[in-house]
Scaffold this motif. Structure first.
Motif, PDB file in Angstrom:
ATOM      1  N   SER A   1      35.585  51.304 159.978  1.00 34.93           N
ATOM      2  CA  SER A   1      34.492  50.345 160.119  1.00 34.93           C
ATOM      3  C   SER A   1      34.701  49.130 159.223  1.00 34.93           C
ATOM      4  O   SER A   1      34.457  47.994 159.638  1.00 34.93           O
ATOM      5  CB  SER A   1      33.153  50.999 159.779  1.00 34.93           C
ATOM      6  OG  SER A   1      32.853  52.012 160.700  1.00 34.93           O
ATOM      7  N   ALA A   2      35.157  49.370 158.010  1.00 35.52           N
ATOM      8  CA  ALA A   2      35.426  48.262 157.085  1.00 35.52           C
ATOM      9  C   ALA A   2      36.548  47.382 157.616  1.00 35.52           C
ATOM     10  O   ALA A   2      36.464  46.150 157.558  1.00 35.52           O
ATOM     11  CB  ALA A   2      35.778  48.802 155.701  1.00 35.52           C
ATOM     12  N   LYS A   3      37.595  47.993 158.138  1.00 32.44           N
ATOM     13  CA  LYS A   3      38.710  47.224 158.706  1.00 32.44           C
ATOM     14  C   LYS A   3      38.234  46.382 159.878  1.00 32.44           C
ATOM     15  O   LYS A   3      38.600  45.217 160.013  1.00 32.44           O
ATOM     16  CB  LYS A   3      39.828  48.165 159.146  1.00 32.44           C
ATOM     17  CG  LYS A   3      41.040  47.447 159.707  1.00 32.44           C
ATOM     18  CD  LYS A   3      42.065  48.425 160.238  1.00 32.44           C
ATOM     19  CE  LYS A   3      43.268  47.759 160.822  1.00 32.44           C
ATOM     20  NZ  LYS A   3      42.982  46.785 161.874  1.00 32.44           N
ATOM     21  N   GLN A   4      37.397  46.960 160.731  1.00 33.37           N
ATOM     22  CA  GLN A   4      36.876  46.229 161.880  1.00 33.37           C
ATOM     23  C   GLN A   4      36.019  45.048 161.423  1.00 33.37           C
ATOM     24  O   GLN A   4      36.111  43.959 161.991  1.00 33.37           O
ATOM     25  CB  GLN A   4      36.062  47.160 162.780  1.00 33.37           C
ATOM     26  CG  GLN A   4      35.584  46.498 164.060  1.00 33.37           C
ATOM     27  CD  GLN A   4      36.732  46.081 164.955  1.00 33.37           C
ATOM     28  OE1 GLN A   4      37.677  46.828 165.145  1.00 33.37           O
ATOM     29  NE2 GLN A   4      36.655  44.889 165.498  1.00 33.37           N
TER      30      GLN A   4
ATOM     31  N   SER B   1      34.642  67.419 156.329  1.00 36.17           N
ATOM     32  CA  SER B   1      33.618  66.469 156.778  1.00 36.17           C
ATOM     33  C   SER B   1      33.666  65.191 155.958  1.00 36.17           C
ATOM     34  O   SER B   1      33.543  64.086 156.497  1.00 36.17           O
ATOM     35  CB  SER B   1      32.226  67.095 156.667  1.00 36.17           C
ATOM     36  OG  SER B   1      32.114  68.194 157.522  1.00 36.17           O
ATOM     37  N   ALA B   2      33.859  65.325 154.661  1.00 35.34           N
ATOM     38  CA  ALA B   2      33.944  64.150 153.788  1.00 35.34           C
ATOM     39  C   ALA B   2      35.165  63.305 154.136  1.00 35.34           C
ATOM     40  O   ALA B   2      35.088  62.069 154.151  1.00 35.34           O
ATOM     41  CB  ALA B   2      33.991  64.578 152.330  1.00 35.34           C
ATOM     42  N   GLN B   3      36.281  63.942 154.438  1.00 36.18           N
ATOM     43  CA  GLN B   3      37.483  63.200 154.821  1.00 36.18           C
ATOM     44  C   GLN B   3      37.265  62.451 156.132  1.00 36.18           C
ATOM     45  O   GLN B   3      37.689  61.300 156.272  1.00 36.18           O
ATOM     46  CB  GLN B   3      38.677  64.146 154.944  1.00 36.18           C
ATOM     47  CG  GLN B   3      39.200  64.631 153.609  1.00 36.18           C
ATOM     48  CD  GLN B   3      40.325  65.658 153.763  1.00 36.18           C
ATOM     49  OE1 GLN B   3      40.543  66.206 154.842  1.00 36.18           O
ATOM     50  NE2 GLN B   3      41.021  65.919 152.671  1.00 36.18           N
ATOM     51  N   GLN B   4      36.612  63.082 157.087  1.00 39.46           N
ATOM     52  CA  GLN B   4      36.327  62.413 158.357  1.00 39.46           C
ATOM     53  C   GLN B   4      35.401  61.221 158.144  1.00 39.46           C
ATOM     54  O   GLN B   4      35.596  60.153 158.736  1.00 39.46           O
ATOM     55  CB  GLN B   4      35.693  63.392 159.342  1.00 39.46           C
ATOM     56  CG  GLN B   4      36.652  64.416 159.892  1.00 39.46           C
ATOM     57  CD  GLN B   4      35.967  65.425 160.807  1.00 39.46           C
ATOM     58  OE1 GLN B   4      34.745  65.546 160.814  1.00 39.46           O
ATOM     59  NE2 GLN B   4      36.760  66.158 161.575  1.00 39.46           N
ATOM     60  N   LEU B   5      34.403  61.405 157.290  1.00 37.75           N
ATOM     61  CA  LEU B   5      33.467  60.335 156.988  1.00 37.75           C
ATOM     62  C   LEU B   5      34.176  59.163 156.327  1.00 37.75           C
ATOM     63  O   LEU B   5      33.922  58.000 156.671  1.00 37.75           O
ATOM     64  CB  LEU B   5      32.362  60.878 156.082  1.00 37.75           C
ATOM     65  CG  LEU B   5      31.003  60.224 156.167  1.00 37.75           C
ATOM     66  CD1 LEU B   5      30.438  60.404 157.571  1.00 37.75           C
ATOM     67  CD2 LEU B   5      30.068  60.844 155.150  1.00 37.75           C
ATOM     68  N   MET B   6      35.082  59.455 155.404  1.00 36.85           N
ATOM     69  CA  MET B   6      35.837  58.393 154.728  1.00 36.85           C
ATOM     70  C   MET B   6      36.733  57.659 155.717  1.00 36.85           C
ATOM     71  O   MET B   6      36.875  56.438 155.650  1.00 36.85           O
ATOM     72  CB  MET B   6      36.667  58.973 153.582  1.00 36.85           C
ATOM     73  CG  MET B   6      35.852  59.474 152.414  1.00 36.85           C
ATOM     74  SD  MET B   6      34.939  58.188 151.597  1.00 36.85           S
ATOM     75  CE  MET B   6      36.273  57.282 150.856  1.00 36.85           C
ATOM     76  N   GLY B   7      37.328  58.379 156.642  1.00 36.01           N
ATOM     77  CA  GLY B   7      38.166  57.747 157.656  1.00 36.01           C
ATOM     78  C   GLY B   7      37.361  56.815 158.538  1.00 36.01           C
ATOM     79  O   GLY B   7      37.799  55.699 158.841  1.00 36.01           O
TER      80      GLY B   7
END
Length: 80
Positions: free
Chosen positions: A36-39, A25-31
């Protein structure tokens, strides 16, 4: 005594399974956060380019980079 050892082993397995799920779950959240940051960076870049174009009256033209060319050609081919 056997029951206690079995219960302890079973509890340990449940805790480990929970840790694995939390890690996934943490890995998915980081992805998602990275995307979002890239966008946000891309949107800011586009807005800055538009502001520069508006300020200069279009005198400065932007050359599309090869990455943007690929992105445009990919999106164009998907629309067909």
């Amino acid at each position: 005594m056997k029951f206690t050892a079995t219960a302890l082993l079973f509890t340990s397995l449940l805790v480990l399974a929970g840790c694995d799920q939390a890690e996934k779950s943490a890995q998915q959240l980081m992805g998602k956060a990275a995307e979002s940051a890239k966008q946000a960076i891309d949107d800011t870049h586009k807005a800055a380019e538009q502001a520069l174009s508006d300020a200069t009256g279009g005198l400065i033209s932007k050359k599309p980079s090869s990455a943007e060319d690929e992105e445009q050609s990919t999106s164009s081919s998907q629309e067909i």
